[in-house]
Design a protein around this motif. Sequence first.
Motif, PDB file in Angstrom:
ATOM      1  N   GLY A 116       0.794  -1.214   0.000  1.00 51.69           N
ATOM      2  CA  GLY A 116       0.000   0.000   0.000  1.00 51.69           C
ATOM      3  C   GLY A 116       0.830   1.270   0.000  1.00 51.69           C
ATOM      4  O   GLY A 116       1.946   1.309   0.514  1.00 51.69           O
ATOM      5  N   GLU A 117       0.272   2.305  -0.602  1.00 56.02           N
ATOM      6  CA  GLU A 117       0.945   3.604  -0.653  1.00 56.02           C
ATOM      7  C   GLU A 117       1.159   4.140   0.758  1.00 56.02           C
ATOM      8  O   GLU A 117       0.340   3.947   1.649  1.00 56.02           O
ATOM      9  N   GLY A 118       2.290   4.812   0.933  1.00 55.63           N
ATOM     10  CA  GLY A 118       2.617   5.389   2.236  1.00 55.63           C
ATOM     11  C   GLY A 118       3.461   4.502   3.119  1.00 55.63           C
ATOM     12  O   GLY A 118       3.960   4.947   4.157  1.00 55.63           O
ATOM     13  N   SER A 119       3.637   3.244   2.730  1.00 53.16           N
ATOM     14  CA  SER A 119       4.444   2.331   3.544  1.00 53.16           C
ATOM     15  C   SER A 119       5.913   2.767   3.567  1.00 53.16           C
ATOM     16  O   SER A 119       6.412   3.376   2.619  1.00 53.16           O
ATOM     17  N   ILE A 120       6.575   2.434   4.646  1.00 51.61           N
ATOM     18  CA  ILE A 120       8.005   2.725   4.813  1.00 51.61           C
ATOM     19  C   ILE A 120       8.681   1.447   5.294  1.00 51.61           C
ATOM     20  O   ILE A 120       8.140   0.717   6.146  1.00 51.61           O
ATOM     21  N   GLY A 121       9.868   1.175   4.770  1.00 49.64           N
ATOM     22  CA  GLY A 121      10.622   0.004   5.206  1.00 49.64           C
ATOM     23  C   GLY A 121      12.080   0.331   5.427  1.00 49.64           C
ATOM     24  O   GLY A 121      12.593   1.333   4.904  1.00 49.64           O
TER      25      GLY A 121
END
Length: 281
Positions: A270-275
């Motif tokens: 999904g958009e907005g995810s950070i890793g």
Amino acid sequence: MANIAIVTDSTAYLPEEMVKKENVTVVPLSVIFGDTAYEEETELSADAFYEMLQKQEELPTTSQPPLGKFVDVYESLANDYEAVISIHLSSGISGTYQTALTAGEAVDGIEVYGFDSEISCMPQGYYVMEASRMAEEGADIDDILQRLNDMKKTTDAYFIVDSLHHLHRGGRLTGAEALVGSLLQIKPVLHFEDKQIVPFEKVRTEKKALKRVLDLFDQAASIHGSLRATVIHANRPEKAETVKQKMQEKHPNLTIDVSCFGGVIGTHLGEGSIGIGWCSF
């Protein structure tokens, strides 16, 4: 000593300079909006994917490369190379790795050695970068594969999902779970375990979730020393740069990159995810 080519798939989201290297070939997976399939990276950039995603009511789907695509790639490489190391996203989330192996068995004139990265995105790309470097320096197949397996011992990645609504639309949460989780500002932290993306922890607020993942990175850096890390983002370049700067201030001697979740992985997270991912280098 074999003349070795390196093949990977588009979910490594390699930097442009690696894609242009003579001994690296990227086989694309596809993102499907409605009745139209787009090869990610070549026909659909990450920016274009998120722009399309914002306009669609239904989530896209994804598909692995067809067997024939790998056969064509290996047959073409057989003109100039004796062997291929084919490095792919985790076999637990895609059949791409198995398809690559099957294609390798069908092609004469070149030996194909598969490597299951058991991960994806830029951490997968780090395997590609190291294999390419070693092949260029004349290392043999066994040495390269041994090095990649050694890297696996320190490779890890954690992903913070921004939208529970997205997970609900993808069938990973019930409506009630998504509603309650959103009200409580739950930010699921996911990671790879036994080749699959699974929940690691549920943390309230993104700030706390990011702190948790950064603490995990600090622990890994203290144990393993020389790590290379990447901040991975789903259409959040400014946030990724902010996180990178914070990591770099604490670990000035480490190389820290910024990379992206392209269309295929972005569809699932999904958009907005950070890793944040890392490995020994």
